[in-house]
Design a protein around this motif. Sequence first.
Motif, PDB file in Angstrom:
ATOM      1  N   LEU A 184       0.835  -1.021  -0.067  1.00  0.00           N
ATOM      2  CA  LEU A 184       0.014  -0.203   0.084  1.00  0.00           C
ATOM      3  C   LEU A 184       0.655   1.130  -0.001  1.00  0.00           C
ATOM      4  N   PHE A 185       0.529   2.003  -0.880  1.00  0.00           N
ATOM      5  CA  PHE A 185       1.715   3.206  -1.067  1.00  0.00           C
ATOM      6  C   PHE A 185       0.513   4.492  -0.857  1.00  0.00           C
ATOM      7  N   THR A 186       0.784   5.593   0.039  1.00  0.00           N
ATOM      8  CA  THR A 186       0.064   6.451  -0.029  1.00  0.00           C
ATOM      9  C   THR A 186       0.838   7.807  -0.248  1.00  0.00           C
ATOM     10  N   LEU A 187       0.064   8.811  -0.847  1.00  0.00           N
ATOM     11  CA  LEU A 187       0.352  10.113  -1.263  1.00  0.00           C
ATOM     12  C   LEU A 187      -0.150  11.275  -0.602  1.00  0.00           C
ATOM     13  N   GLY A 188       0.668  12.116  -0.033  1.00  0.00           N
ATOM     14  CA  GLY A 188       0.015  13.238   0.416  1.00  0.00           C
ATOM     15  C   GLY A 188      -0.264  14.254  -0.677  1.00  0.00           C
ATOM     16  N   PHE A 189      -1.710  14.802  -0.484  1.00  0.00           N
ATOM     17  CA  PHE A 189      -2.268  15.376  -1.714  1.00  0.00           C
ATOM     18  C   PHE A 189      -2.794  16.927  -1.034  1.00  0.00           C
ATOM     19  N   GLY A 190      -2.236  18.221  -1.483  1.00  0.00           N
ATOM     20  CA  GLY A 190      -2.725  19.430  -0.974  1.00  0.00           C
ATOM     21  C   GLY A 190      -3.386  20.202  -2.016  1.00  0.00           C
ATOM     22  N   GLY A 191      -4.421  21.065  -1.833  1.00  0.00           N
ATOM     23  CA  GLY A 191      -4.850  21.961  -2.643  1.00  0.00           C
ATOM     24  C   GLY A 191      -4.513  23.217  -1.983  1.00  0.00           C
ATOM     25  N   PRO A 192      -5.220  24.172  -2.845  1.00  0.00           N
ATOM     26  CA  PRO A 192      -6.310  24.075  -3.933  1.00  0.00           C
ATOM     27  C   PRO A 192      -5.728  23.908  -5.191  1.00  0.00           C
ATOM     28  N   GLU A 193      -4.549  23.916  -5.478  1.00  0.00           N
ATOM     29  CA  GLU A 193      -3.735  23.826  -6.752  1.00  0.00           C
ATOM     30  C   GLU A 193      -3.492  22.408  -6.691  1.00  0.00           C
ATOM     31  N   TRP A 194      -4.537  21.190  -6.979  1.00  0.00           N
ATOM     32  CA  TRP A 194      -4.425  19.994  -6.944  1.00  0.00           C
ATOM     33  C   TRP A 194      -3.696  19.282  -8.290  1.00  0.00           C
ATOM     34  N   ASP A 195      -2.756  18.740  -7.929  1.00  0.00           N
ATOM     35  CA  ASP A 195      -1.807  18.062  -8.954  1.00  0.00           C
ATOM     36  C   ASP A 195      -2.284  16.617  -9.330  1.00  0.00           C
ATOM     37  N   PHE A 196      -3.587  16.684 -10.187  1.00  0.00           N
ATOM     38  CA  PHE A 196      -4.076  15.411 -10.409  1.00  0.00           C
ATOM     39  C   PHE A 196      -3.136  14.511 -11.259  1.00  0.00           C
ATOM     40  N   GLY A 197      -2.222  15.262 -12.143  1.00  0.00           N
ATOM     41  CA  GLY A 197      -1.269  14.898 -13.085  1.00  0.00           C
ATOM     42  C   GLY A 197      -0.443  13.985 -12.159  1.00  0.00           C
ATOM     43  N   LEU A 198       0.018  14.082 -11.005  1.00  0.00           N
ATOM     44  CA  LEU A 198       0.991  13.300  -9.968  1.00  0.00           C
ATOM     45  C   LEU A 198       0.281  12.127  -9.631  1.00  0.00           C
ATOM     46  N   VAL A 199      -1.006  12.414  -9.317  1.00  0.00           N
ATOM     47  CA  VAL A 199      -1.660  11.258  -9.073  1.00  0.00           C
ATOM     48  C   VAL A 199      -1.838   9.876  -9.954  1.00  0.00           C
ATOM     49  N   GLN A 200      -2.077  10.630 -11.181  1.00  0.00           N
ATOM     50  CA  GLN A 200      -2.009   9.887 -12.537  1.00  0.00           C
ATOM     51  C   GLN A 200      -0.811   9.049 -12.765  1.00  0.00           C
ATOM     52  N   ARG A 201       0.154   9.635 -12.556  1.00  0.00           N
ATOM     53  CA  ARG A 201       1.816   8.974 -12.706  1.00  0.00           C
ATOM     54  C   ARG A 201       1.807   7.920 -11.555  1.00  0.00           C
ATOM     55  N   TRP A 202       1.458   8.290 -10.413  1.00  0.00           N
ATOM     56  CA  TRP A 202       1.460   7.174  -9.566  1.00  0.00           C
ATOM     57  C   TRP A 202       0.441   5.934  -9.595  1.00  0.00           C
ATOM     58  N   LEU A 203      -0.801   6.312 -10.058  1.00  0.00           N
ATOM     59  CA  LEU A 203      -1.558   5.303 -10.609  1.00  0.00           C
ATOM     60  C   LEU A 203      -0.996   4.408 -11.587  1.00  0.00           C
ATOM     61  N   ASP A 204      -0.455   5.102 -12.563  1.00  0.00           N
ATOM     62  CA  ASP A 204       0.252   4.348 -13.559  1.00  0.00           C
ATOM     63  C   ASP A 204       1.499   3.301 -13.337  1.00  0.00           C
ATOM     64  N   TRP A 205       2.248   3.937 -12.297  1.00  0.00           N
ATOM     65  CA  TRP A 205       3.174   2.977 -11.428  1.00  0.00           C
ATOM     66  C   TRP A 205       2.703   1.808 -11.049  1.00  0.00           C
ATOM     67  N   ARG A 206       1.228   1.899 -10.175  1.00  0.00           N
ATOM     68  CA  ARG A 206       0.673   0.851  -9.360  1.00  0.00           C
ATOM     69  C   ARG A 206       0.231  -0.166 -10.643  1.00  0.00           C
ATOM     70  N   ASP A 207      -0.301   0.374 -11.612  1.00  0.00           N
ATOM     71  CA  ASP A 207      -0.913  -0.481 -12.709  1.00  0.00           C
ATOM     72  C   ASP A 207       0.272  -1.291 -13.404  1.00  0.00           C
ATOM     73  N   ARG A 208       1.567  -0.848 -13.569  1.00  0.00           N
ATOM     74  CA  ARG A 208       2.792  -1.534 -13.973  1.00  0.00           C
ATOM     75  C   ARG A 208       3.054  -2.441 -13.026  1.00  0.00           C
ATOM     76  N   LYS A 209       3.043  -2.436 -11.510  1.00  0.00           N
ATOM     77  CA  LYS A 209       3.432  -3.191 -10.577  1.00  0.00           C
ATOM     78  C   LYS A 209       2.378  -4.462 -10.622  1.00  0.00           C
ATOM     79  N   ASN A 210       1.164  -4.143 -11.001  1.00  0.00           N
ATOM     80  CA  ASN A 210       0.129  -5.158 -10.861  1.00  0.00           C
ATOM     81  C   ASN A 210      -0.031  -5.929 -12.054  1.00  0.00           C
TER      82      ASN A 210
END
Length: 264
Positions: free
Chosen positions: A238-264
Amino acid sequence: MPLLDTPVRLGVQIEPQQVAYADIREAVVRLEEMGVDILFNWDHFFPLHGGPDGPHFESWTMLAAWAEQTERVEFGALVNCNGYRNADLQADMARTIDHISAKGGEGRFIFGTGSGWFERDYQEYGYEFGTAGSRLDELAVGLGRIESRWERLNPPPTRRIPILIGGAGEKKTLRIVAGHADIWHSFVAPDALAHKLDVIAGWADVDGHDVSRLIVSSELKGRDTDTADALHDAGARLFTLGFGGPEWDFGLVQRWLDWRDRKN
């Protein structure tokens, strides 16, 4: 210590600070749609960074709103502070949020908890701060009461609510992990994970607990994929990512989702 080899999951910790609640609500919707596995907040009363008196929202009431708002994602606090609330009350709140989130199936609430550390929260809200040791002792007692209360509530939780415990202290915290946790969360470096897991296994042997299904959770904020790869090789799932706003960087989340999917 043998580890359970589960699929890699990504949790995002929405920092409940320095934003309007409408921003948080919108972030929850988008992150669930993106495919994040777990959403977390934190259990404090004041911002941890940025302006110290900036906007901030309370954890448990927010989690109840997420239980109703979301459909798929698991959620919880990373982490609840044991010292702010009576243990049996915590159990009842967790059970209720579990049911709110069930929507025809099992609930999706994860009971993330810890002993607390942010002194301002205690001082300004009238709680006894104590010492790091006394707060950990209270956490150990509180978890026993919470588990006992879950067995007596009517109706009971919809599932065995997973317990996540944060921290890496070897004398007390990891003993509590060995006795109660389904998920152990820390900021430990990859080369230190094996030793910490041996400590957990040692406490399990001393106290007669089974930790064969323990999930290892690690933080990603400020780390790169090489470090994440090393944490994965060391057993984290399980990998957790601290995520603050109001300028949310959803691209960063997508990059980690892509990494997750590669691992699976």
